[in-house]
Structure formats: structure tokens, C-alpha cells
Design an enzyme around this catalytic site. Structure first.
Site, short mmCIF file in Angstrom:
data_model
loop_
_atom_site.label_atom_id
_atom_site.label_comp_id
_atom_site.label_asym_id
_atom_site.label_seq_id
_atom_site.Cartn_x
_atom_site.Cartn_y
_atom_site.Cartn_z
CB SER A 161 -0.89 0.01 1.25
OG SER A 161 -1.50 1.27 1.44
CE1 TYR A 187 -3.03 -1.92 5.87
CE2 TYR A 187 -2.69 0.31 5.03
CZ TYR A 187 -3.07 -1.01 4.82
OH TYR A 187 -3.49 -1.41 3.57
#
Length: 315
Positions: A161, A187
Site C-alpha cells: 500500500s 499499518y
């Protein structure tokens, strides 16, 4: 690496997964897609199945997986869609999945994940996002090493990501025992680990015919964002200096780069790189949210992460 060396394809951010496989024949090849019951996972599996691959959906929710498998078969005519239980945060579940696998594996799509969750820990005390997004996939890939090597040309797809730009892997405190827990830092760290994993797989296993690349699928509204509110997104855009809303993709477009990395002959012999919008991306430029952070492809960090991951799984 210069721009001229980056892999270029005829595809774009608007390309769908089905368009990537339109001229491909994957008959006789076997794939695993983690998190294949929803979101870009199911569209990744659908495209690989449409090209003739046998696909195993590795999922936590078996009923959802069975519904997805039936839908894929109905839409592609491919009956070689299997469903198997897999909880990436549970090393025992990963080990059980590995034990049931028999024969070569040509494509391992590490797609499942959680994003910006509240602070949660596994029974081992591991931070849940790192445990799920990285350690579970690390255990799965290393457990399936012989199957991947037997394919004589396997690919591991590491779905990362742009959030990896938020944090390197903080080796001194991976699990937030000393620093305050931040869901986006956690994350981002896990997504950096996904890129480093692709770098080190390629270094270690290329001689066995196993290559791995990482990718950014794009901004897609799926169950992955179940912990992320519209207010969170607005705040994050403000923090990054961008006031505009994300340029959303649909799930078919979001799966395209995963399918490209998994199956396209345009990437034959290519490993350890980072893709977005169906193109290889270069280094991140200041003020942008595209490209890879240098720390995410640092070979020394990649080696260290591999060793730390092995230590986790041996403890």
C-alpha cells in the site's frame, strides 16, 4: 535505477483484472489467493480462474469463501475453484493449511489484510496488523517453499500500500510495547514489511525459480476499510497535504495490478520491485503519495526482517 529500466506495460490505472488476462492461458497452473472471498481478492481470483488457473481461496470465513467460489465458477465456467480455511494471525492455522497442500504452486497472492485497526494482539503478544499482514504471509510462503520451487517459475504477489510511506519497520519496537500505539503507523509498518519481503524472497529464492514483487492496488472501498471512517480519510488527506478526495478505483480495477504481477509474461524474470497502476513505480518523490520509500527496498532491512520473522515463528 533509472526510469528507462522500469517495467512498462500497455495497461493503466483504469485497466481491469479481466483485461490483464484477456490473452493469457493459465490452464494447468495453480494459485492461492488469501482473502479471496471479497474485495480485490475475489476479483483477482476471478481473473486468474477466467484464464484457466485452478484457484484456492484461502479464507477465514468458509461460508463466504464458498459463496465466492460458486460465483466465480458461475461467471467463468471454471470448476477448479477450491476453498480452504486460513487465519493468518494464527500460526497453527497457517501450518494446517500448509500441511494440506499437495503438488506445485505457481502463484501465491498474499492479498488478505487488516487496515488501521484498534490495538489488538495475538496470543503471542504480536501486534495484530503486523501479525496478519506480514508474519502470517511469511509463514505461509516459507511453509509452501517446496511447492513453489516445484512449479519451476513461481510468483509470490505481495499486496502492499502507499501507506508504507508512513513508516519503516521499527525493529526496535515492532509490536508497540514501548511507543504509543498508532493504527496508521502500525499499518504502514506492516505494508513496508510486504515490500521488504518481496525484495528478500527474490534474493533468496530466485535461483529456485521463485520471484516476488510488491504492489499498491490503489484506493478501493472494500471491507479492508471497516475500521476507517470518512472523517479518518479526510484527516489523513489533510495531514499529507492533499485536500482532494482519493481517486477511487472499483474492485475490478483494484485487482488488475495484482493479476499483472501474478500472471503477466511482461514480468517474466522480474522480482523485488514495486508496482502501481499496472506499471513499475520508481522512488517516492517528496510531496507525493506514489512510488516506494527507499527504506522499503533496503536490502539490509529486508535481510533483517526475514531473520526477525523466522525468530517470531520459532518462538
Amino acid at each position: 535505477m533509472t526510469t528507462s529500466e522500469l517495467v512498462r506495460t500497455p495497461f493503466s490505472r483504469e485497466t481491469t483484472a479481466m483485461e490483464v488476462v484477456r490473452d493469457l492461458d493459465l490452464a494447468g497452473r495453480r494459485a492461492i489467493v488469501t482473502g479471496g472471498a471479497s474485495g480485490i481478492g475475489v476479483e483477482t481470483a476471478r481473473a486468474l480462474a477466467a484464464a484457466g488457473a485452478d484457484v484456492t481461496l484461502a479464507v477465514r470465513n468458509i461460508e463466504a469463501g464458498q459463496r465466492a467460489a460458486a460465483d466465480i465458477t458461475a461467471s467463468t465456467g471454471n470448476e477448479g475453484i477450491l476453498v480452504a480455511p486460513l487465519d493468518l494471525a494464527d500460526p497453527g492455522s497457517v501450518a494446517a493449511f500448509v500441511r494440506t497442500w499437495d503438488g506445485p504452486l505457481h502463484m501465491l497472492v498474499d492479498n488478505a489484510g487488516i487496515m488501521a485497526s484498534p490495538e489488538m494482539r495475538t496470543p503471542q503478544g504480536w501486534e495484530m496488523q503486523f501479525a496478519t499482514n506480514h508474519l502470517g504471509h511469511f509463514a505461509l510462503a516459507t511453509g509452501l517453499y517446496r511447492a513453489l520451487a516445484a512449479a519451476e517459475g513461481a510468483r509470490i504477489v505481495s499486496v502492499s500500500s502507499s501507506a508504507h510511506l508512513r513508516s519503516p519497520v521499527v525493529f526496535e519496537d515492532i509490536h508497540f510495547h514501548q511507543r504509543p500505539y498508532d493504527p496508521w503507523a502500525a499499518y504502514g509498518q506492516s505494508k513496508t514489511a510486504n515490500v521488504l519481503f518481496a525484495v528478500e524472497v527474490t534474493r533468496r529464492w530466485a535461483g529456485d525459480g521463485i520471484l516476488s514483487n510488491a504492489l499498491m492496488p490503489g484506493a478501493i472501498r472494500t471491507n479492508l476499510q471497516r475500521y476507517v471512517s470518512d472523517e479518518d480519510l479526510a484527516r489523513l488527506r489533510a495531514e499529507s497535504g492533499g485536500g482532494a478526495a482519493p481517486n477511487w478505483k472499483n474492485t475490478e480495477q483494484g485487482a488488475a495490478t495484482s493479476v499483472l504481477v501474478a500472471a503477466s509474461p511482461l514480468l517474466n524474470g522480474v522480482g523485488g520491485r514495486y508496482f502501481e497502476d499496472c506499471q513499475e513505480a520508481g522512488p517516492n518523490q517528496p510531496g507525493t503519495r506514489t512510488g516506494y520509500a527507499p527504506y522499503a527496498r533496503d536490502p539490509e532491512a529486508a535481510v533483517r526482517l526475514w531473520e526477525v520473522s523466522e525468530e517470531h515463528l520459532q518462538s
